[in-house]
Design a protein around this motif. Structure first.
Motif, PDB file in Angstrom:
ATOM      1  N   GLY A  37       3.453  14.282 -26.838  1.00 16.79           N
ATOM      2  CA  GLY A  37       3.416  12.905 -26.366  1.00 16.79           C
ATOM      3  C   GLY A  37       2.298  12.708 -25.358  1.00 16.79           C
ATOM      4  N   VAL A  41       4.257  11.069 -19.899  1.00 17.91           N
ATOM      5  CA  VAL A  41       5.612  11.623 -19.917  1.00 17.91           C
ATOM      6  C   VAL A  41       5.626  12.803 -18.938  1.00 17.91           C
ATOM      7  N   GLY A  44       6.280  16.222 -20.294  1.00 17.69           N
ATOM      8  CA  GLY A  44       5.563  16.524 -21.526  1.00 17.69           C
ATOM      9  C   GLY A  44       4.588  17.673 -21.364  1.00 17.69           C
ATOM     10  N   THR A 122       8.107   8.181 -27.646  1.00 20.05           N
ATOM     11  CA  THR A 122       7.700   8.081 -26.239  1.00 20.05           C
ATOM     12  C   THR A 122       7.462   6.627 -25.842  1.00 20.05           C
ATOM     13  N   ARG A 125      10.433   5.033 -24.277  1.00 22.32           N
ATOM     14  CA  ARG A 125      10.644   5.430 -22.888  1.00 22.32           C
ATOM     15  C   ARG A 125       9.765   4.613 -21.936  1.00 22.32           C
TER      16      ARG A 125
END
Length: 127
Positions: A37, A41, A44, A122, A125
């Motif tokens: 991602g 993130v 991530g 993602t 989110r």
């Protein structure tokens, strides 16, 4: 049920209970652990050691409040697994709730995870 599958299912159950120490016992010292991602993130990116995976769990806990984490299907191919699931969480920094399905691709050797790749939406989110 294979031994590897039993260990993997136990790790997911431990995560659901918040028992990260039990999960960490299933991670190899050298591991290919990746959350695919964007850099936005916080948890991530790639990790290569058990210590770095512990950092992943710390960052995940700090950034997201996971309220639901469900394994929906496990495809067992011996030492290789595909796990399909669902998560519902809130981004702590923004208070924004999100939910998404996810896919984990896992390789195990001698009862320990040697590769773990995560894919999820993602954008759900971050929107």
């Amino acid at each position: 049920m294979s031994t590897q599958l039993g260990i993997l299912q136990g790790a997911y159950e431990a995560f659901g209970r918040g028992d990260i120490d039990a999960v960490m016992n299933c991670i190899a010292e050298e591991v290919d652990w990746r959350v695919v991602g964007p850099a936005s993130v916080p948890f991530g990116g790639a990790r290569k050691s058990r210590k770095e995976v512990a950092e992943y769990f710390r960052l995940l806990s700090e950034s997201d409040d996971v309220t639901e984490h469900e394994v929906r299907e496990v495809i067992d191919a011996g030492d290789h697994f595909v796990v399909l699931g669902y998560v519902k969480a809130t981004v702590r920094a923004t208070g924004k709730p999100f939910e998404t399905e996810w896919v984990h691709i896992i390789t195990m050797k001698d009862g320990q995870v040697t590769r773990w790749l995560e894919f999820f939406d993602t954008a759900a989110r971050e929107c």
